[in-house]
Design a protein around this motif. Structure first.
Motif, PDB file in Angstrom:
ATOM      1  N   ARG A 144      60.119 -19.048  33.620  1.00  0.00           N
ATOM      2  CA  ARG A 144      59.956 -18.098  32.518  1.00  0.00           C
ATOM      3  C   ARG A 144      61.060 -17.042  32.523  1.00  0.00           C
ATOM      4  O   ARG A 144      61.486 -16.569  31.471  1.00  0.00           O
ATOM      5  CB  ARG A 144      58.583 -17.433  32.619  1.00  0.00           C
ATOM      6  CG  ARG A 144      58.253 -16.442  31.498  1.00  0.00           C
ATOM      7  CD  ARG A 144      56.902 -15.807  31.764  1.00  0.00           C
ATOM      8  NE  ARG A 144      55.879 -16.810  32.030  1.00  0.00           N
ATOM      9  CZ  ARG A 144      54.829 -16.649  32.834  1.00  0.00           C
ATOM     10  NH1 ARG A 144      54.650 -15.497  33.473  1.00  0.00           N
ATOM     11  NH2 ARG A 144      53.965 -17.615  33.004  1.00  0.00           N
ATOM     12  N   TRP A 145      61.513 -16.656  33.718  1.00  0.00           N
ATOM     13  CA  TRP A 145      62.425 -15.515  33.821  1.00  0.00           C
ATOM     14  C   TRP A 145      63.852 -15.867  34.200  1.00  0.00           C
ATOM     15  O   TRP A 145      64.773 -15.096  33.910  1.00  0.00           O
ATOM     16  CB  TRP A 145      61.864 -14.512  34.828  1.00  0.00           C
ATOM     17  CG  TRP A 145      60.520 -13.985  34.455  1.00  0.00           C
ATOM     18  CD1 TRP A 145      59.329 -14.222  35.088  1.00  0.00           C
ATOM     19  CD2 TRP A 145      60.213 -13.143  33.337  1.00  0.00           C
ATOM     20  NE1 TRP A 145      58.301 -13.582  34.451  1.00  0.00           N
ATOM     21  CE2 TRP A 145      58.806 -12.906  33.367  1.00  0.00           C
ATOM     22  CE3 TRP A 145      60.968 -12.565  32.314  1.00  0.00           C
ATOM     23  CZ2 TRP A 145      58.175 -12.126  32.416  1.00  0.00           C
ATOM     24  CZ3 TRP A 145      60.329 -11.783  31.371  1.00  0.00           C
ATOM     25  CH2 TRP A 145      58.949 -11.567  31.423  1.00  0.00           C
ATOM     26  N   ASP A 147      66.244 -17.875  33.184  1.00  0.00           N
ATOM     27  CA  ASP A 147      67.291 -18.009  32.178  1.00  0.00           C
ATOM     28  C   ASP A 147      67.606 -16.703  31.478  1.00  0.00           C
ATOM     29  O   ASP A 147      68.574 -16.626  30.719  1.00  0.00           O
ATOM     30  CB  ASP A 147      66.889 -19.067  31.142  1.00  0.00           C
ATOM     31  CG  ASP A 147      66.868 -20.468  31.730  1.00  0.00           C
ATOM     32  OD1 ASP A 147      67.564 -20.682  32.737  1.00  0.00           O
ATOM     33  OD2 ASP A 147      66.158 -21.333  31.187  1.00  0.00           O
ATOM     34  N   ARG A 148      66.802 -15.684  31.716  1.00  0.00           N
ATOM     35  CA  ARG A 148      67.057 -14.377  31.104  1.00  0.00           C
ATOM     36  C   ARG A 148      67.867 -13.465  32.026  1.00  0.00           C
ATOM     37  O   ARG A 148      68.147 -12.321  31.680  1.00  0.00           O
ATOM     38  CB  ARG A 148      65.735 -13.719  30.721  1.00  0.00           C
ATOM     39  CG  ARG A 148      64.948 -14.508  29.675  1.00  0.00           C
ATOM     40  CD  ARG A 148      63.703 -13.784  29.238  1.00  0.00           C
ATOM     41  NE  ARG A 148      64.011 -12.498  28.604  1.00  0.00           N
ATOM     42  CZ  ARG A 148      63.078 -11.631  28.193  1.00  0.00           C
ATOM     43  NH1 ARG A 148      61.791 -11.932  28.364  1.00  0.00           N
ATOM     44  NH2 ARG A 148      63.430 -10.491  27.630  1.00  0.00           N
ATOM     45  N   LEU A 149      68.209 -13.985  33.203  1.00  0.00           N
ATOM     46  CA  LEU A 149      68.970 -13.204  34.177  1.00  0.00           C
ATOM     47  C   LEU A 149      70.169 -14.006  34.656  1.00  0.00           C
ATOM     48  O   LEU A 149      70.056 -15.226  34.855  1.00  0.00           O
ATOM     49  CB  LEU A 149      68.093 -12.851  35.380  1.00  0.00           C
ATOM     50  CG  LEU A 149      66.924 -11.905  35.125  1.00  0.00           C
ATOM     51  CD1 LEU A 149      65.987 -11.900  36.319  1.00  0.00           C
ATOM     52  CD2 LEU A 149      67.416 -10.489  34.827  1.00  0.00           C
ATOM     53  N   THR A 170      69.466 -12.266  41.342  1.00  0.00           N
ATOM     54  CA  THR A 170      70.406 -11.913  40.295  1.00  0.00           C
ATOM     55  C   THR A 170      71.216 -10.686  40.677  1.00  0.00           C
ATOM     56  O   THR A 170      70.812  -9.887  41.527  1.00  0.00           O
ATOM     57  CB  THR A 170      69.642 -11.648  38.968  1.00  0.00           C
ATOM     58  OG1 THR A 170      70.577 -11.436  37.912  1.00  0.00           O
ATOM     59  CG2 THR A 170      68.749 -10.413  39.074  1.00  0.00           C
ATOM     60  N   LEU A 181      67.766  -4.864  31.278  1.00  0.00           N
ATOM     61  CA  LEU A 181      67.276  -6.073  31.957  1.00  0.00           C
ATOM     62  C   LEU A 181      66.256  -5.729  33.038  1.00  0.00           C
ATOM     63  O   LEU A 181      65.285  -6.473  33.240  1.00  0.00           O
ATOM     64  CB  LEU A 181      68.453  -6.837  32.554  1.00  0.00           C
ATOM     65  CG  LEU A 181      69.332  -7.590  31.549  1.00  0.00           C
ATOM     66  CD1 LEU A 181      70.594  -8.111  32.218  1.00  0.00           C
ATOM     67  CD2 LEU A 181      68.561  -8.727  30.900  1.00  0.00           C
ATOM     68  N   ASP A 184      63.026  -4.920  30.929  1.00  0.00           N
ATOM     69  CA  ASP A 184      62.452  -5.970  30.092  1.00  0.00           C
ATOM     70  C   ASP A 184      62.270  -7.301  30.811  1.00  0.00           C
ATOM     71  O   ASP A 184      61.494  -8.147  30.346  1.00  0.00           O
ATOM     72  CB  ASP A 184      63.336  -6.197  28.862  1.00  0.00           C
ATOM     73  CG  ASP A 184      63.428  -4.967  27.978  1.00  0.00           C
ATOM     74  OD1 ASP A 184      62.488  -4.142  28.003  1.00  0.00           O
ATOM     75  OD2 ASP A 184      64.449  -4.816  27.268  1.00  0.00           O
ATOM     76  N   VAL A 185      62.974  -7.502  31.910  1.00  0.00           N
ATOM     77  CA  VAL A 185      62.908  -8.797  32.600  1.00  0.00           C
ATOM     78  C   VAL A 185      62.507  -8.631  34.066  1.00  0.00           C
ATOM     79  O   VAL A 185      61.546  -9.251  34.523  1.00  0.00           O
ATOM     80  CB  VAL A 185      64.260  -9.547  32.501  1.00  0.00           C
ATOM     81  CG1 VAL A 185      64.147 -10.922  33.171  1.00  0.00           C
ATOM     82  CG2 VAL A 185      64.682  -9.704  31.043  1.00  0.00           C
TER      83      VAL A 185
END
Length: 257
Positions: A144-145, A147-149, A170, A181, A184-185
């Motif tokens: 879930r997370w 690919d956002r980092l 990351t 980031l 929100d992430v």
């Protein structure tokens, strides 16, 4: 200045970036009826001035620790040193009478950026009984997370046995982009990892004496490796001295033996 006592006193660091992360964990631990975990007073609250006379740095390090019926030690090492460093290292060490991984969160701000690491770390990585149910539940959270980092880069081969396939790692830039980031992430990912871990703790059942012995061996390998390779050693040594740092690492942070 009032010295923190060896109880469940809250952390208080002026300007500390990671305070919401620790306070959320402390709040979520309340239903486990945490009890104070013994930490020598010299490690509860340490302040030193370092750097040059023209550019001094005030380094402030605190330790928060507790235990529960199923967790031998839950501890946070917290550092605030202005622009030099802001750190939260939170580790939950389960009792070996329960077949649980470690919870690990490293949240670090340095002059060149943020370093973030989240994982449920195995004591017995090649043992499917120890890992399979955990990774089945952790994998969707990781996916879930991740690919956002941005990726944090490879980890040393010698470290592989101590991290799960769902190691969320990351590097983020300083400034508005990194701050967004983190909000929100990173923060919701941290809560997802922590929530799953506490669910595992709640549902854990005691294991046999033979199984407990295997888990103890695995935990010892983990804590020995972490103590030998602790990446904060150099920073803490500069802030508070080598002797204090080595005692903190071996007597508090990775004190299984």
């Amino acid at each position: 200045m009032t010295q923190r006592s060896n109880s469940l006193d809250p952390i208080s660091l002026d300007g500390w970036r990671w305070e919401p992360f620790l306070m959320e964990a402390v709040s979520r631990l309340e239903f486990l009826n945490p009890q104070p975990y013994p930490v020598a007073p010299v490690f509860l609250d340490q302040r030193d001035s370092v750097g040059s006379a023209s550019r001094p740095v005030q380094a402030h390090t605190q330790v928060w620790a507790c235990s529960t019926d199923k967790c031998r030690q839950i501890r946070a090492a917290c550092v605030e040193a202005g622009s030099a460093a802001s750190v939260l290292n939170l580790v939950i060490n389960p009792k070996t009478s329960f077949d649980l991984p470690f919870f690990g969160a490293d949240l670090v701000t340095l002059p060149n950026g943020h370093l973030i690491a989240l994982d449920l770390q195995p004591a017995l990585k090649t043992d499917r009984l120890h890992t399979e149910a955990v990774w089945d539940q952790l994998t969707p959270i990781f996916q879930r997370w991740r690919d956002r980092l941005p990726g944090g880069g490879p980890i040393p081969e010698e470290a592989e046995p101590f991290f799960s396939p769902c190691f969320l790692w990351t590097r983020l830039p300083l400034g508005p982009e990194g701050d967004a980031l983190i909000k929100d992430v990173v923060f919701p990912a941290y809560l997802d990892y922590l929530t799953l871990y506490l669910d595992l703790v709640m549902n854990a059942e005691p294991v046999s004496n033979e199984r407990e012995s295997r888990l103890l061996d695995g935990q010892r390998r983990y804590t020995t490796y972490r103590a030998e390779k602790d990446p904060a050693r150099g920073m803490l040594g500069r802030f508070h001295g080598k002797e204090w740092t080595e005692r903190l690492i071996h007597d508090v942070l990775f004190d299984l033996d």
